[in-house]
Design an enzyme around this catalytic site. Structure first.
Site, PDB file in Angstrom:
ATOM      1  N   ASN A  99      -2.634   1.935  -8.258  1.00  0.00           N
ATOM      2  CA  ASN A  99      -1.012   1.794  -8.233  1.00  0.00           C
ATOM      3  C   ASN A  99      -0.373   0.483  -8.349  1.00  0.00           C
ATOM      4  OD1 ASN A  99       1.828   2.219  -7.713  1.00  0.00           O
ATOM      5  ND2 ASN A  99       1.654   2.761  -5.719  1.00  0.00           N
ATOM      6  N   TRP A 100      -0.040   0.306  -9.469  1.00  0.00           N
ATOM      7  CA  TRP A 100       0.298  -1.172  -9.722  1.00  0.00           C
ATOM      8  C   TRP A 100       1.672  -1.468  -9.138  1.00  0.00           C
ATOM      9  CZ3 TRP A 100      -1.548  -2.086 -15.708  1.00  0.00           C
ATOM     10  CH2 TRP A 100      -2.709  -2.144 -15.479  1.00  0.00           C
ATOM     11  N   LYS A 101       2.430  -0.503  -8.688  1.00  0.00           N
ATOM     12  CA  LYS A 101       3.786  -0.600  -8.112  1.00  0.00           C
ATOM     13  C   LYS A 101       4.735  -1.317  -9.042  1.00  0.00           C
ATOM     14  CE  LYS A 101       1.965   0.018  -3.626  1.00  0.00           C
ATOM     15  NZ  LYS A 101       1.919  -0.086  -2.053  1.00  0.00           N
ATOM     16  N   HIS A 116       5.394   8.949  -3.018  1.00  0.00           N
ATOM     17  CA  HIS A 116       4.817   7.644  -2.410  1.00  0.00           C
ATOM     18  C   HIS A 116       5.713   7.125  -1.266  1.00  0.00           C
ATOM     19  CE1 HIS A 116       3.630   3.290  -1.740  1.00  0.00           C
ATOM     20  NE2 HIS A 116       2.636   3.800  -2.069  1.00  0.00           N
ATOM     21  N   GLU A 121       6.941   4.373  -0.504  1.00  0.00           N
ATOM     22  CA  GLU A 121       8.010   3.292  -0.739  1.00  0.00           C
ATOM     23  C   GLU A 121       9.145   4.496  -1.422  1.00  0.00           C
ATOM     24  OE1 GLU A 121       5.403   0.864  -2.984  1.00  0.00           O
ATOM     25  OE2 GLU A 121       4.260   0.544  -1.016  1.00  0.00           O
ATOM     26  N   GLU A 172      -1.643   8.294   2.984  1.00  0.00           N
ATOM     27  CA  GLU A 172      -1.376   6.859   3.221  1.00  0.00           C
ATOM     28  C   GLU A 172      -0.435   6.437   4.200  1.00  0.00           C
ATOM     29  OE1 GLU A 172      -1.730   4.829  -1.097  1.00  0.00           O
ATOM     30  OE2 GLU A 172       0.554   5.715  -0.725  1.00  0.00           O
ATOM     31  N   GLY A 186       0.048  -2.494   2.422  1.00  0.00           N
ATOM     32  CA  GLY A 186       0.430  -3.590   2.077  1.00  0.00           C
ATOM     33  C   GLY A 186       0.288  -4.581   3.207  1.00  0.00           C
ATOM     34  N   SER A 216      -4.191  -0.737   2.105  1.00  0.00           N
ATOM     35  CA  SER A 216      -5.073  -1.800   2.385  1.00  0.00           C
ATOM     36  C   SER A 216      -6.726  -1.599   1.961  1.00  0.00           C
ATOM     37  CB  SER A 216      -4.811  -2.407   3.859  1.00  0.00           C
ATOM     38  OG  SER A 216      -3.635  -2.873   3.942  1.00  0.00           O
ATOM     39  N   GLY A 236      -3.413  -0.146  -3.818  1.00  0.00           N
ATOM     40  CA  GLY A 236      -2.255  -1.138  -4.225  1.00  0.00           C
ATOM     41  C   GLY A 236      -2.601  -2.463  -4.725  1.00  0.00           C
ATOM     42  N   GLY A 237      -2.687  -3.553  -4.105  1.00  0.00           N
ATOM     43  CA  GLY A 237      -2.795  -4.770  -4.151  1.00  0.00           C
ATOM     44  C   GLY A 237      -4.133  -5.252  -4.705  1.00  0.00           C
TER      45      GLY A 237
HETATM   46  P1  13P Z   1      -2.097  -1.533  -0.691  1.00  0.00           P
HETATM   47  O1  13P Z   1      -3.410  -1.135  -1.021  1.00  0.00           O
HETATM   48  O2  13P Z   1      -1.608  -2.543  -1.280  1.00  0.00           O
HETATM   49  O3  13P Z   1      -2.036  -1.236   0.807  1.00  0.00           O
HETATM   50  O4  13P Z   1      -1.044  -0.328  -1.302  1.00  0.00           O
HETATM   51  C1  13P Z   1      -1.266   1.040  -0.915  1.00  0.00           C
HETATM   52  C2  13P Z   1      -0.541   1.772  -1.661  1.00  0.00           C
HETATM   53  O5  13P Z   1       0.667   2.068  -1.398  1.00  0.00           O
HETATM   54  C3  13P Z   1      -1.108   2.515  -2.955  1.00  0.00           C
HETATM   55  O6  13P Z   1      -0.331   3.499  -3.177  1.00  0.00           O
END
Ligand code: 13P
Length: 253
Positions: free
Chosen positions: A9-11, A95, A97, A167, A173, A213, A234-235
């Site tokens: 997920n590149w957000k 998600h 967020e 999640e 994050g 994470s 994510g990251g």
């Molecule tokens: P991180 O891997 O950066 O914690 O993000 C997880 C996430 O929200 C994937 O959708």
């Protein structure tokens, strides 16, 4: 046996050049990987160029959100059929967020899940509790409430096509990853929820990803748990080496 799905997920990250370079780098690096399913979910504005690069490869493409209505006067929104039109197979919905920053409800997410299925997309439906909810011992209640809301009216046949991503919000994050046992406990309850509602046959095929994470050094331990069927990353999905480290560390599981 459920195939692992490792999705990035590149957000709201990268620009056109860096998104294309990451897609090309992953395409080259993952070319020989047959053991797991892989997908990347760029910002919507980069979905098409990324899908063009990944066309014919073993990496699928997803969006991070879309709207439930068909084409019409919905300024700023993206129709599910627009996603399939530019080469998407997946769409992340609900998600945390979007639930907690944008304020999306499970009712809205449910409309999106049903629209995604109707358009032939695989919805990756995210659920997860806040830290205060975990501390209050209501983790499974919160996740079950999100499941009830998000999948209302979804048939058993459609449910089989869905992916659920657990999640925990406190692990996103933050560098704080759920322990493998914490993840397994929730994943088992999610699978129990599917079985109660749809029967064991459906529960056995639905993939439940863990997200929060995930990185190369912790992925194998979490994904080796019996009810953890992949990762939503994510990251660590923003660099070829970091994402490939996850894939390479779990592909033999
Ligand atoms: P991180 O891997 O950066 O914690 O993000 C997880 C996430 O929200 C994937 O959708």
């Amino acid at each position: 046996m459920r195939r692992l799905l490792i999705a990035g997920n590149w957000k709201m990250n990268l620009k056109l050049d860096s998104a294309k370079a990451l897609a090309q780098g992953l395409k080259d690096a993952a070319a020989g990987v047959t053991e797991v399913d892989i997908a990347v979910c760029p910002s919507p504005i980069y979905v098409q160029p990324v899908a063009e690069i990944l066309s014919g490869s073993n990496i699928g493409v997803g969006a991070q959100n879309a709207y439930f209505e068909k084409a019409g006067a919905f300024t700023g929104e993206i129709e599910m059929a627009m996603l399939t039109d530019v080469g998407c197979q997946y769409v992340i919905l609900g998600h945390s967020e979007r639930r907690h920053i944008i304020g999306e409800s499970s009712e809205l997410i449910n409309l999106k899940v049903r629209a995604a299925l109707a358009a032939g997309l695989v919805p990756i439906v995210c659920i997860g509790e806040l830290l205060k909810e975990r501390e209050a011992n209501v983790t499974n209640d919160v996740n079950r409430r999100q499941l009830d809301g998000s999948f209302s009216g979804v048939s058993a046949e459609d449910m089989k096509k869905c992916v659920i991503a657990y999640e925990p919000v406190w692990a996103i994050g933050t560098g704080k990853v759920a322990t493998p046992d914490q993840a397994q406990e929730v994943h088992a309850d999610v699978r129990a929820w599917i079985a109660e509602r749809y029967g064991k046959e459906v529960a056995d095929v639905v993939r439940i990803q863990y997200g929060g994470s995930v990185k190369g050094s912790n992925a194998a331990e979490i994904l080796s748990k019996p009810d953890v069927d992949g990762a939503l990353v994510g990251g660590a999905s923003l660099k070829v080496d970091a994402f490939m480290e996850i894939i390479n560390n779990v592909k033999a599981l």
